[in-house]
Design a protein around this motif. Structure first.
Motif, short mmCIF file in Angstrom:
data_model
loop_
_atom_site.label_atom_id
_atom_site.label_comp_id
_atom_site.label_asym_id
_atom_site.label_seq_id
_atom_site.Cartn_x
_atom_site.Cartn_y
_atom_site.Cartn_z
N ASP A 52 0.87 -0.94 -0.03
CA ASP A 52 -0.13 -0.05 0.04
C ASP A 52 0.75 1.10 -0.12
OD1 ASP A 52 -2.70 1.63 1.53
OD2 ASP A 52 -3.04 0.20 0.07
N LYS A 53 2.02 1.30 0.74
CA LYS A 53 3.11 2.44 0.79
C LYS A 53 3.34 2.57 -0.54
CE LYS A 53 6.19 2.60 3.52
NZ LYS A 53 7.35 1.94 4.29
N ARG A 54 3.74 1.51 -1.32
CA ARG A 54 4.55 1.50 -2.72
C ARG A 54 3.47 2.22 -3.69
NH1 ARG A 54 8.54 -3.39 -4.05
NH2 ARG A 54 9.03 -1.88 -5.71
N LEU A 55 1.99 1.64 -3.68
CA LEU A 55 1.13 1.99 -4.70
C LEU A 55 0.99 3.62 -4.31
CD1 LEU A 55 -1.43 -0.79 -4.45
CD2 LEU A 55 0.45 -0.29 -6.33
N ARG A 56 1.13 4.02 -2.87
CA ARG A 56 0.72 5.36 -2.85
C ARG A 56 1.81 6.33 -3.42
NH1 ARG A 56 -2.18 7.14 2.17
NH2 ARG A 56 -3.53 5.26 2.80
N GLY A 57 3.03 5.69 -3.26
CA GLY A 57 4.16 6.65 -3.79
C GLY A 57 4.38 6.77 -5.31
N LEU A 58 3.83 5.51 -6.03
CA LEU A 58 3.89 5.45 -7.14
C LEU A 58 2.54 6.56 -7.80
CD1 LEU A 58 4.28 4.01 -10.23
CD2 LEU A 58 2.85 2.38 -9.61
N THR A 91 7.19 -2.33 -8.83
CA THR A 91 6.26 -2.11 -7.84
C THR A 91 4.96 -2.99 -8.41
OG1 THR A 91 7.11 0.09 -7.24
CG2 THR A 91 4.65 -0.17 -7.11
N LEU A 92 4.82 -2.73 -9.85
CA LEU A 92 3.50 -3.38 -10.33
C LEU A 92 3.67 -4.93 -9.96
CD1 LEU A 92 3.13 -1.56 -13.75
CD2 LEU A 92 1.98 -1.14 -11.72
N ILE A 93 4.91 -5.61 -10.24
CA ILE A 93 4.76 -7.01 -10.23
C ILE A 93 4.43 -7.52 -8.61
CG2 ILE A 93 6.36 -8.87 -10.26
CD1 ILE A 93 7.78 -7.58 -12.46
N SER A 94 5.33 -6.62 -7.51
CA SER A 94 5.20 -6.96 -6.33
C SER A 94 3.80 -6.72 -5.75
CB SER A 94 6.13 -6.31 -5.25
OG SER A 94 5.88 -4.93 -5.53
N PHE A 121 -6.39 -0.70 -8.00
CA PHE A 121 -5.03 -1.64 -8.47
C PHE A 121 -5.60 -3.06 -8.98
CE2 PHE A 121 -1.52 -4.64 -8.62
CZ PHE A 121 -0.65 -3.84 -9.59
N LEU A 122 -6.44 -3.73 -8.48
CA LEU A 122 -6.79 -5.08 -8.74
C LEU A 122 -7.76 -4.78 -10.09
CD1 LEU A 122 -7.66 -6.90 -5.25
CD2 LEU A 122 -5.88 -7.63 -7.09
N TYR A 130 0.97 -10.79 -18.42
CA TYR A 130 2.42 -10.58 -18.04
C TYR A 130 2.56 -10.61 -16.42
CZ TYR A 130 6.85 -8.29 -17.51
OH TYR A 130 8.08 -8.09 -17.29
N LEU A 131 1.95 -9.70 -15.75
CA LEU A 131 2.26 -9.59 -14.20
C LEU A 131 1.95 -10.83 -13.75
CD1 LEU A 131 0.72 -6.09 -13.35
CD2 LEU A 131 2.99 -6.75 -13.90
N HIS A 132 0.94 -11.67 -13.94
CA HIS A 132 0.84 -12.92 -13.54
C HIS A 132 1.77 -13.92 -13.69
CE1 HIS A 132 -1.92 -16.27 -12.07
NE2 HIS A 132 -1.05 -17.06 -12.69
#
Length: 380
Positions: A52-58, A91-94, A121-122, A130-132
């Motif tokens: 959640d932190k990384r998504l906010r940063g992105l 970030t997207l992959i994690s 995001f979901l 690709y991400l899967h």
């Protein structure tokens, strides 16, 4: 932890740092009366908070993937390429790995809800092939045209995610926690004002109840709730002078589930607030949790520890204690969006406020009204 806990704002973006700062490595007392240390990692909840932190940063950057930097050949003169490591792509992959696993592939999704950022995001990325593969197997090797098409698709999904967070529904979801915080704050003061209307002197005791280093990873939300219910039942039974209470549930990577508990006693019937805190703490550590618990008696040394001390004896006209209570109330009533995200039930509750007596009260007249201001603090 406890010196600064009145002033933490658990709605900051760096929530994990705040949660960790709420833990302590000393002064916690176990069932044997010994000080104990905590050093635990609580697995999936930590992953969820970090994502959640990384998504906010992105989201704050608004950046897209850069095509020319990411497409790299797998070897010299090879016509096969892969997408090179990149901060946004990682970030997207994690985020995909954590959120898809927890909310779509495991039982966690049956009991918990993603944050507003994670939910969108979901919606944008859960169907990404690709991400899967990158998240659950390894980043795929492909031709140059396929790589360009993959980057185009990921950027389209990323742009859709950014745009979804400009929608009114997203802002409404973000404001929900603030609305609930405001309601909790009013409930806090409704209870306290009603108690003071009935009791001109209160003894205020705060005990923070948690679990031992060995046991905390195994304590579920349901178990913590059961222990909390038993604790308050026992306190009500053993202490007739108890006139009100409230509690807040939190979760931290090192301590797991833990409670901040406030007990209000009739100050004309009891006086030794530190002793009360020790008795309640030992009740939690020994009897309620079966030696799985430990506690911190916040009343011990409170006058020296807290800049605005809210604990101990509080008379009707004690303005300084009321100012300390306002600081405490603003902390305890803040809704932590990450505990809401990782907890399926209630995280804050007060006892029922007693009826305010009508007509003249017995005894000497009280010196101040129930509402007043001190400096820049307005009290309800």
């Amino acid at each position: 932890m406890y010196e600064d806990s009145y002033y933490h704002n658990p709605m900051q973006d760096d929530m994990l740092a705040v949660i960790e700062s709420m833990e302590t490595d000393s002064l916690l007392v176990d069932a044997e009366g010994h000080s104990t240390l905590a050093d635990n990692d609580m697995g999936w909840r930590v992953d969820l908070i970090e994502v959640d932190k990384r998504l906010r940063g992105l989201m704050d950057t608004g950046h897209l993937l850069a095509d020319h930097r990411l497409i790299q050949p797998v070897g010299f003169n090879s016509d096969q390429v892969t997408l090179a490591p990149d901060g946004i792509l990682e970030t997207l992959i994690s985020a995909y790995a954590v959120l898809v696993w927890q909310f779509q592939l495991s039982e966690i999704g049956q009991h918990y809800q993603p944050s507003p950022y994670a939910r969108r995001f979901l919606q944008a990325f859960s169907s990404s092939a690709y991400l899967h593969q990158a998240a659950f197997q390894q980043p795929p090797v492909m031709g140059s045209q396929d790589a360009e098409a993959t980057l185009l698709e990921l950027n389209q999904r990323l742009d859709a995610w950014y745009r979804s967070m400009n929608e009114p529904s997203f802002r409404y979801e973000l404001r929900r926690n603030q609305r609930n915080s405001d309601k909790n704050y009013q409930r806090f003061w409704m209870l306290f004002n009603a108690l003071q209307a009935n009791h001109s002197r209160l003894q205020i005791v705060r005990v923070d109840c948690e679990y031992t280093q060995e046991d905390s990873p195994n304590i579920t939300y349901d178990t913590a709730c059961h222990h909390r219910e038993r604790l308050f039942q026992q306190v009500r039974s053993h202490y007739p002078a108890l006139v009100g209470y409230l509690w807040k549930l939190e979760w931290g990577p090192k301590t797991g589930f833990h409670y901040h508990c406030i007990f209000f006693f009739d100050g004309h019937q009891v006086r030794k607030d530190v002793t009360l805190g020790e008795q309640i703490g030992m009740l939690w550590a020994r009897q309620i949790t079966g030696a799985q618990g430990r506690y911190f008696n916040c009343n011990r040394g409170a006058a020296q520890r807290y800049k605005h001390n809210a604990l101990g004896e509080c008379n009707y006209h004690d303005i300084n204690k009321r100012k300390g209570l306002d600081c405490l109330a603003r902390y305890l009533t803040k809704v932590d969006e990450h505990i809401v995200m990782t907890t399926p039930g209630r995280t804050f509750q007060t006892s029922k406020a007693p009826a305010v007596p009508e007509g003249p009260r017995p005894g000497p007249p009280r010196q101040f009204p129930v509402s007043w201001s001190v400096g820049d603090v307005d009290f309800p």
